[in-house]
Design an enzyme around this catalytic site. Structure first.
Site, short mmCIF file in Angstrom:
data_model
loop_
_atom_site.label_atom_id
_atom_site.label_comp_id
_atom_site.label_asym_id
_atom_site.label_seq_id
_atom_site.Cartn_x
_atom_site.Cartn_y
_atom_site.Cartn_z
N GLU A 22 -0.46 45.25 -13.80
CA GLU A 22 -0.61 44.50 -12.56
C GLU A 22 0.67 44.54 -11.73
OE1 GLU A 22 -2.24 40.09 -11.16
OE2 GLU A 22 -1.42 40.34 -13.16
N GLN A 54 -11.11 39.60 -12.53
CA GLN A 54 -10.35 39.38 -13.75
C GLN A 54 -10.61 37.97 -14.28
OE1 GLN A 54 -6.15 39.66 -13.02
NE2 GLN A 54 -5.60 39.83 -15.16
N TYR A 100 -9.43 35.63 -16.58
CA TYR A 100 -8.37 35.16 -17.48
C TYR A 100 -8.24 33.63 -17.42
CZ TYR A 100 -6.38 39.80 -18.57
OH TYR A 100 -6.18 41.07 -19.05
N SER A 101 -7.79 33.10 -16.28
CA SER A 101 -7.45 31.68 -16.18
C SER A 101 -8.66 30.78 -16.38
CB SER A 101 -6.83 31.38 -14.81
OG SER A 101 -5.60 32.04 -14.67
N SER A 141 2.53 31.09 -13.10
CA SER A 141 3.26 30.12 -12.28
C SER A 141 4.76 30.24 -12.49
CB SER A 141 2.80 28.70 -12.63
OG SER A 141 3.26 28.35 -13.93
N ASN A 142 5.53 29.70 -11.53
CA ASN A 142 6.98 29.74 -11.66
C ASN A 142 7.45 29.09 -12.95
OD1 ASN A 142 7.17 31.05 -9.22
ND2 ASN A 142 8.56 29.56 -8.29
N GLU A 143 6.79 27.98 -13.33
CA GLU A 143 7.20 27.27 -14.54
C GLU A 143 7.03 28.16 -15.77
OE1 GLU A 143 6.39 24.49 -11.33
OE2 GLU A 143 5.22 26.12 -12.20
#
Length: 400
Positions: free
Chosen positions: A256, A126, A128-129, A379-381
């Site tokens: 996902e 994948q 993406y990032s 991410s959590n943020e």
């Protein structure tokens, strides 16, 4: 016996009868932080599953699946995890790209790619990032330009032109083992944020693609950097219309966080039970603080399961709610804390490597790799921003 119970029994029986012989040693192998374990053997196992019709069970029968209901899919993933079967190598193709092509792909794309995913003949990653667009996918800078007349360098190029891809992706899981990558790229010059993006299917075995493994805290390298320098793919290998990449990418992220999460929780429960057994064996369970943390971990795991079932209710109704973001931040934080608990239960022994030069125990690997849980897949943020802005309706974060 209901159809779900019958299906569960069939899955359990098949796994019991086939995780034997050459495949018996694969039980418990692979998974996050351990994808390097017996990869070729796990690939052979998954192709064995495919030959028996046990891959892509939730896909419609017309595309090679079993047409399993949502409840049957849950049963499959739970039984697979309960059997301690090896971690899947085709997860991204089966759980992410396949459903995306079924929803957005052309008939030609489905005919070309879906049978090879079902048969585990082609593996996917994948794209993406990026270094400046991790959880902020809308900040993608990788670009793709149409070339309708140049000399093709792509092994699969046909008439109709090509996309030429230039840019960099990072944290690309198993890119070094993959044949193809589905890439979010900016196809409209001058566009910003979520506008002007497209989703392209790009072969990795070609000039213009370089894959560099990233060494992790565990000493293994399942994440990668992928560099595209004029890499090419057919013009027809675009999913959805040009500029619709954001819509397609968001749908993929929805797939996902589907039914396989309940199988993931079976693995979590096995890890927690192992931590409890260790605490009993080495005396750490006599510490009231350790006992309290174990109790909190058990409660947290029940919350994770409850939220996942609530999320699946939304999926079944065709309108997934905020449970996906809530679930991601909760399980990632819970799993990271489980790694910390495991190390505290180990005590001073947890500071010693199992062997030279950097052989880790299962507890050490759990502790180190779970540091990434709160970063990858959003991410959590970022998840907190999504919950605050899109669910609670709070003012948006100030951005330049």
């Amino acid at each position: 016996m209901s159809s779900v119970e019958e299906f569960r029994t069939e899955v359990r029986s098949w796994l019991r009868g086939n995780l034997t012989g050459e495949f018996a040693a694969l039980r418990g192998r692979g998974g996050p932080g351990r994808e390097h374990e017996a990869f070729a053997e796990r690939l052979a196992w998954e192709r064995h599953m495919a030959a028996a019709g046990w891959t892509c069970v939730g896909w419609p029968k017309e595309y090679g699946g079993r047409g399993a209901t949502l409840e049957q899919q849950v049963a499959f993933h739970e039984e697979y995890a309960l059997a301690n079967a090896p971690a899947r190598v085709n997860h991204i193709g089966e759980q992410l790209l396949g459903p995306t092509l079924i929803a957005f792909g052309t008939p030609e794309q489905r005919e070309r790619f879906l049978p090879r995913i079902v048969a585990v003949d082609e593996l996917w990653c994948q794209g993406y990032s990026e270094p400046d667009a991790g959880s902020d996918l809308a900040n993608v800078r990788t670009r793709a330009e149409r070339d309708d007349g140049g000399t093709s360098r792509s092994s699969e190029a046909e008439s109709g032109g090509e996309w030429v891809v230039t840019g960099q992706k990072i944290w690309t899981s198993l890119a070094h083992e993959s044949d193809w990558c589905f890439v979010v790229a900016r196809t409209e010059p001058g566009s910003t944020r979520h506008r002007g993006l497209s989703c392209l299917l790009v072969p990795l075995d070609q000039p213009g693609v370089e894959i560099r493994p990233i060494t992790q805290l565990t000493g293994t390298s399942e994440f990668n950097e992928v560099f595209f320098d004029g890499a090419r793919t057919q013009a027809s290998h675009i999913v959805g219309a040009p500029g619709e990449g954001w819509k397609v990418a968001m749908a993929t992220l929805g797939f996902e966080r589907g039914v396989s999460t309940l199988g993931q929780q079976v693995g979590f429960r096995r890890e927690l039970e192992s931590v409890i057994e260790l605490a009993k064996r080495n005396g750490a369970a006599r510490d009231p603080l350790i006992r309290d943390r174990i109790a909190q971990a058990w409660i947290g795991l029940e919350i994770i399961r409850g939220n996942a079932l609530r999320m699946l209710d939304g999926v079944a109704a065709g309108a997934p709610g905020p449970e996906a973001s809530i679930g991601k931040i909760f399980w990632a934080t819970w799993h990271r804390r489980l790694g910390e608990l495991a190390m505290d239960v180990c005590g001073a022994d947890g500071m010693l490597a199992a062997g030279e030069p950097y052989d880790l125990t299962d507890w050490q690997r759990l502790f180190l790799f779970t540091r990434s849980d709160t970063i990858y897949a959003g991410s959590n943020e970022i998840q907190r921003n999504i919950i605050a802005e899109r669910v609670l309706g709070l003012p948006k974060e100030v951005r330049p």
